[in-house]
Scaffold this active site. Structure first.
Site, PDB file in Angstrom:
ATOM      1  N   ARG A 122      -2.516   0.195   0.868  1.00  0.00           N
ATOM      2  CA  ARG A 122      -1.403  -1.053   0.725  1.00  0.00           C
ATOM      3  C   ARG A 122      -2.360  -1.734  -0.375  1.00  0.00           C
ATOM      4  O   ARG A 122      -2.324  -3.148   0.531  1.00  0.00           O
ATOM      5  CB  ARG A 122      -0.788  -0.954   1.554  1.00  0.00           C
ATOM      6  CG  ARG A 122       0.359  -0.034   1.304  1.00  0.00           C
ATOM      7  CD  ARG A 122       1.619  -0.075   2.877  1.00  0.00           C
ATOM      8  NE  ARG A 122       2.322   0.553   2.437  1.00  0.00           N
ATOM      9  CZ  ARG A 122       3.781   1.127   2.659  1.00  0.00           C
ATOM     10  NH1 ARG A 122       3.623   0.504   4.030  1.00  0.00           N
ATOM     11  NH2 ARG A 122       5.411   1.956   2.155  1.00  0.00           N
ATOM     12  N   GLN A 127      -0.942  -0.095  -5.510  1.00  0.00           N
ATOM     13  CA  GLN A 127       0.596  -0.571  -5.175  1.00  0.00           C
ATOM     14  C   GLN A 127       1.245   0.401  -6.125  1.00  0.00           C
ATOM     15  O   GLN A 127       2.214   0.771  -6.231  1.00  0.00           O
ATOM     16  CB  GLN A 127       0.839  -1.867  -5.861  1.00  0.00           C
ATOM     17  CG  GLN A 127       0.647  -2.753  -4.344  1.00  0.00           C
ATOM     18  CD  GLN A 127       1.356  -4.153  -4.738  1.00  0.00           C
ATOM     19  OE1 GLN A 127       2.414  -4.478  -6.091  1.00  0.00           O
ATOM     20  NE2 GLN A 127       1.085  -4.992  -3.928  1.00  0.00           N
ATOM     21  N   ASP A 130       2.002   3.984  -4.592  1.00  0.00           N
ATOM     22  CA  ASP A 130       2.481   3.807  -2.702  1.00  0.00           C
ATOM     23  C   ASP A 130       3.368   4.663  -2.637  1.00  0.00           C
ATOM     24  O   ASP A 130       4.294   4.569  -3.051  1.00  0.00           O
ATOM     25  CB  ASP A 130       2.614   2.470  -3.007  1.00  0.00           C
ATOM     26  CG  ASP A 130       2.807   2.707  -0.882  1.00  0.00           C
ATOM     27  OD1 ASP A 130       3.153   3.077  -0.474  1.00  0.00           O
ATOM     28  OD2 ASP A 130       2.895   1.036  -0.781  1.00  0.00           O
ATOM     29  N   SER A 133       6.403   3.768  -0.578  1.00  0.00           N
ATOM     30  CA  SER A 133       6.918   2.955  -0.716  1.00  0.00           C
ATOM     31  C   SER A 133       8.032   3.108  -2.038  1.00  0.00           C
ATOM     32  O   SER A 133       9.430   2.924  -2.163  1.00  0.00           O
ATOM     33  CB  SER A 133       6.515   1.608  -1.171  1.00  0.00           C
ATOM     34  OG  SER A 133       5.277   0.812  -0.405  1.00  0.00           O
ATOM     35  N   TYR A 230       2.236  -4.229  10.121  1.00  0.00           N
ATOM     36  CA  TYR A 230       2.919  -3.425  10.227  1.00  0.00           C
ATOM     37  C   TYR A 230       3.198  -3.551  11.754  1.00  0.00           C
ATOM     38  O   TYR A 230       2.414  -4.801  12.725  1.00  0.00           O
ATOM     39  CB  TYR A 230       2.234  -1.818  10.542  1.00  0.00           C
ATOM     40  CG  TYR A 230       1.771  -1.062   9.042  1.00  0.00           C
ATOM     41  CD1 TYR A 230       2.595  -0.533   9.246  1.00  0.00           C
ATOM     42  CD2 TYR A 230       0.533  -1.532   7.933  1.00  0.00           C
ATOM     43  CE1 TYR A 230       3.170   0.437   7.286  1.00  0.00           C
ATOM     44  CE2 TYR A 230      -0.157  -0.929   6.794  1.00  0.00           C
ATOM     45  CZ  TYR A 230       1.960   0.397   6.861  1.00  0.00           C
ATOM     46  OH  TYR A 230       1.495   0.736   5.765  1.00  0.00           O
TER      47      TYR A 230
END
Ligand code: NAI
Length: 398
Positions: A122, A127, A130, A133, A230
């Site tokens: 990430r 991005q 990803d 996501s 996280y």
């Protein structure tokens, strides 16, 4: 170079790994694309649309995969597909590698170079690739829609001549990508929204979306985030305090949507049977973590459980419930990554093993499982390697 796209709907997967838009782009890179007939049907894409974008339609998976140098998939290649992929070809998919080591070994032995999209780091550069996501965002939206479909009442406050209908109270547990979209969606539908998470950074995000944050904000909470952004597993003491606060809160909610996950661990159990029993009949729990063991004690994969009139929704593959949108975003994620593997000069795959995206996502190569997270454990070697992304795509937050 030939790129193959197969139909995954027989295996219960409605998504497809390419759209006419990405097919056109791959052809622009000098590749040819073979799409199995009806591969896009469950995502609302016809064979004719793929053909118009320049793809050849193959009657069978065998025909699509024959001599393909690059195979793009949603799910890990099945045993039957692996047998049809030529040795030395590259396959990219959501590989779901943890707990499926035997499958990885099979793919390695077939000589396939495989990449797991969900292990993409990430970082800013990645991005656009990803998939966690792009798919979680849709799941968060769909959780609210699915919940509202089984909820026998309206979401917004309505003042009518016949009386006032109160707004629904919706509580979101876990404010990652899915949870943030669930908050925004429930707000747009007019609900009164509250949310909780163990990561302190989420408080501001929740409030910026117009929802209220609910959590025990003690010293442990203030430290409860990994450097990667996280969640950490919380202490038993914290879990008990948080559960007590949540229990009184849930009793007043019309809908609870759970999205809480900890990379590499089973989903934390956040909604107990007693909490469900404290809710009014007609209330709804939507458990987006059901495929990872569930956040609610009563949820069952693929089912809507009715417990004393409270419905617990446990749909699997929630992004697949919006296959057209999910496929279009997934296909873009895949294209963005695959493009980095294709040489502009030779128009062939030129995989640089030193590239950080390749290092993080490459599972099998040269007949071996090469990813550091899947090496045999030896006492002298800590596992997982600190340089490698942690299980389930946990990596840096950028
Ligand atoms: P996830 O799917 O791993 O987990 C969902 C949420 O559950 C997380 O917010 C987590 O903190 C929460 N959670 C875990 N245990 C909980 C508990 N006991 N009670 C309540 N909540 C609990 O998370 P996701 O959506 O993958 O996002 C994780 C992080 O990655 C976030 O910091 C996010 O902002 C970041 N991220 C960074 C991106 C980038 O490209 N830089 C892209 C997407 C996400």
């Amino acid at each position: 170079m030939k790129i193959a796209i197969v139909d995954e709907s027989a295996a219960g997967e409605p998504r497809v790994a390419a759209t006419p838009e990405t097919v056109k782009k791959f052809i622009g890179l000098g590749a040819s694309v073979s799409v199995q007939s009806n591969a896009g049907k469950a995502s609302g894409i016809s064979n004719a649309e793929y053909e118009a974008a320049g793809a050849a339609i193959a009657k069978t998976a065998k025909e699509a995969l024959k001599d393909a140098g690059l195979v793009l998939k949603v799910r890990r290649p099945t045993a039957a597909e692996t047998a049809l992929i030529k040795s030395g070809a590259t396959a990219i998919a959501i590989m779901d590698p943890y707990g499926n080591e035997a499958e990885l070994a099979r793919i390695a032995q077939a000589g396939i170079i495989s990449f797991a999209m969900e292990l993409m780091p990430r970082i800013t550069r990645a991005q656009v690739m990803d998939v966690l996501s792009s798919q979680a965002n849709l799941a968060g939206y769909r959780a609210v829609i699915d919940g509202s479909a089984v909820y026998g009442r309206a979401f917004p406050m309505m003042m009518t001549a016949a009386g006032t209908v109160p707004a629904a109270r919706v509580f979101i547990m876990g404010v990652g990508v899915a949870g943030l979209q669930a908050i925004a969606t429930a707000r747009r539908l007019g609900a009164v929204v509250t949310a909780t998470d163990v990561r302190p950074a989420t408080k501001e995000q929740v409030e910026s979306l117009g929802a209220k944050f609910v959590a025990v904000e003690d010293e442990e909470f203030k430290q409860a985030e990994t450097s990667g952004g996280y969640a950490k597993e919380m202490s038993k003491e914290y879990q008990a305090k948080q559960a007590a606060l949540v229990a009184t809160h849930i009793a007043k909610q019309d809908m609870v949507i759970t999205t809480a996950l900890i990379p590499g661990r089973p989903a934390p159990k956040l909604v107990s049977t007693a909490m469900v029993e404290s809710m009014r009949p007609g209330s709804v729990v939507v458990d987006l973590a059901v495929e990872r063991g569930g956040n609610c004690e009563l949820s069952r994969p693929g089912e809507i459980v009715d417990h004393n009139g409270v419905k617990i929704v446990g749909y699997e593959n929630v992004p697949g419930r919006m296959a057209a949108t999910a496929s279009s975003l997934y296909a873009k994620n895949l294209y963005a990554f695959a493009e980095t593997l294709i040489s502009k000069e030779t128009k062939a795959l030129e995989i640089n093993p030193e590239d950080e995206l390749v290092k993080a996502t490459c599972l099998t190569r040269d007949g071996l499982v090469v990813h550091p997270n899947f090496q045999p454990k030896t006492p002298s070697k800590p596992d997982p390697s600190p340089a490698a992304p942690a299980p389930d795509g946990a990596a840096q937050n950028g």
